[in-house]
Design a protein around this motif. Sequence first.
Motif, PDB file in Angstrom:
ATOM      1  N   SER A 217      -3.207  -0.691   8.449  1.00 24.99           N
ATOM      2  CA  SER A 217      -2.321   0.268   7.782  1.00 24.99           C
ATOM      3  C   SER A 217      -2.067   1.468   8.682  1.00 24.99           C
TER       4      SER A 217
ATOM      5  N   VAL B 142       0.837  -1.205   0.000  1.00 26.89           N
ATOM      6  CA  VAL B 142       0.000   0.000   0.000  1.00 26.89           C
ATOM      7  C   VAL B 142       0.868   1.250   0.000  1.00 26.89           C
TER       8      VAL B 142
ATOM      9  N   LYS C 278      -5.480  -4.067  -0.322  1.00 27.65           N
ATOM     10  CA  LYS C 278      -4.922  -3.245  -1.398  1.00 27.65           C
ATOM     11  C   LYS C 278      -5.713  -1.945  -1.547  1.00 27.65           C
TER      12      LYS C 278
ATOM     13  N   MET D 272      -9.887   0.979  -0.089  1.00 27.92           N
ATOM     14  CA  MET D 272      -9.171  -0.269   0.189  1.00 27.92           C
ATOM     15  C   MET D 272     -10.105  -1.461   0.173  1.00 27.92           C
TER      16      MET D 272
END
Length: 542
Positions: free
Chosen positions: A51, A28, A234, A230
């Motif tokens: 993330s 990412v 991804k 997302m």
Amino acid sequence: MTEPLLSVRDLSVVFHQSGRESLAVDRVSFEIGRGEIVALVGESGSGKSVSAASILKLLPYPAASHPSGQILFDGRDLMTASEPDLRAVRGNEITMIFQEPMTSLNPLHTIERQIGEILSLHQGLEGTAARARVLELLHQVGIREPEKRLSAYPHELSGGQRQRVMIAMALANRPKLLIADEPTTALDVTVQAQILELLGRLKTEHGMSMLFITHDLGIVRKFADRVCVMTKGKIVEAGSVEDIFERPQHPYTKKLLASEPRGEPPVLDEQKPVVMQGEDIRVWFPIKAGFLRRTVDHVKAVDGVDLTLRAGQTLGVVGESGSGKTTLGLALSRLISSKGRISFIGKDIDAFSYREMRPLRDRLQIVFQDPFGSLSPRMSVGEIIAEGLKVHERQLSAEERDARVAWALEEVGLDPATRWRYPHEFSGGQRQRIAIARAMVLKPRFVMLDEPTSALDMTVQAQVVDLLRDLQAKHDLAYLFISHDLKVVKALANELIVMRGGKVVEKGPAAEVFAAPKAEYTRALMAAAFDLEAVEDGGIRQ
């Protein structure tokens, strides 16, 4: 071009468990400019929070690792930073608002102590100066009479109030970057607009940047500058808010934009039996003062509420945070004491003791707001769901109990094979399905649903609404549906109660209340829920 404040490059996250590896985030990359708000959207389990947690290295290492990636913040690489350097950044230059405030706040410390700890650690503020700053922060985030809340513990606050305390803690040191993971999840629509206005003002005044993680696309459209979408670890699409909302390219983005609770609530059948009835329900909490701790006043959390709930019916209870919605539900469920008549399946239960209520508990179930907090982390999903059967249906053999658990999981759309796993191994939406399965396994007549979709993204929200509607039709369930999300209530409830300050300000058939609200406060809620601009224009301020 100006160098971005944060640059995440080629970030991957792998979790290691029992000799297996699972890729949670897959290469990412995104950037956040100075003074910019970037929204990270996607369904539950897509990798958004993982993330975000990676930025401050808050993942459970060494169970988590980064096969690739670089995180540059203000010219420094946080991936290679030492622990002392990271501690200097955490809570000071970068702060984070977590999704579930009850599990983020220390249950043993007062609100003043928890916010004051941050001020002491990073600014050296103590005593009177710290107390003044704590009060200023609580004022900023819209907590009423903050002087009275300084000595409160997290369990004494409503869900929305706890979230506001979390926001106050995050803003205490005027950070350069605020990571907001579902910061308005627990807030009613009017306060939600106020909090967003506050965050927007702080961004303008202090040049603060923001990574905004949310499932509410209405907020993203009005609040963010850029959007990253997302799914499955991804980022499948990124661009300006206008581009993403007006010209989406990826099929998943189009699906996300089209997702919202749909369908019609059940038609009210006056011939069906009354499951729950309340007359003049009151829950007053005493305020004690003086050396002898005499009662000097009362907090009237619920003050004179009447209701009738039939089989196959959904009664929606809406209102701002702290209006008494959950307290009313707990009183009806006889989990807190109350005054007034409460009748359940033909029995007056308002005077029942704990022992007298126990035989009725299998038919009277609750699905709580916070699925992670309400599921024991030490028990497998199968054990959690089977626990009620061990209490209420002792005659069942182990094999019969296991079959009922498998049936309950199938009822809520989960694979029975997952019953050996633990709650932390599931996404938020899956955990809420487990909480619903725990209630359904006992085949109840009445289910209190306390904000069951508030922590879920839009796609999962729609799925859970459909699930609840299907279960209701199949088993003729009576739902008490407590929520601040009026779009979800509109899809589920056929009767509506609007509460404020413990009192009912409006009630009636849901369709009529939504179409033509009579009370000014109801109109304010409707305007905030279906047209956020109306709140921002100042017409319905509290």
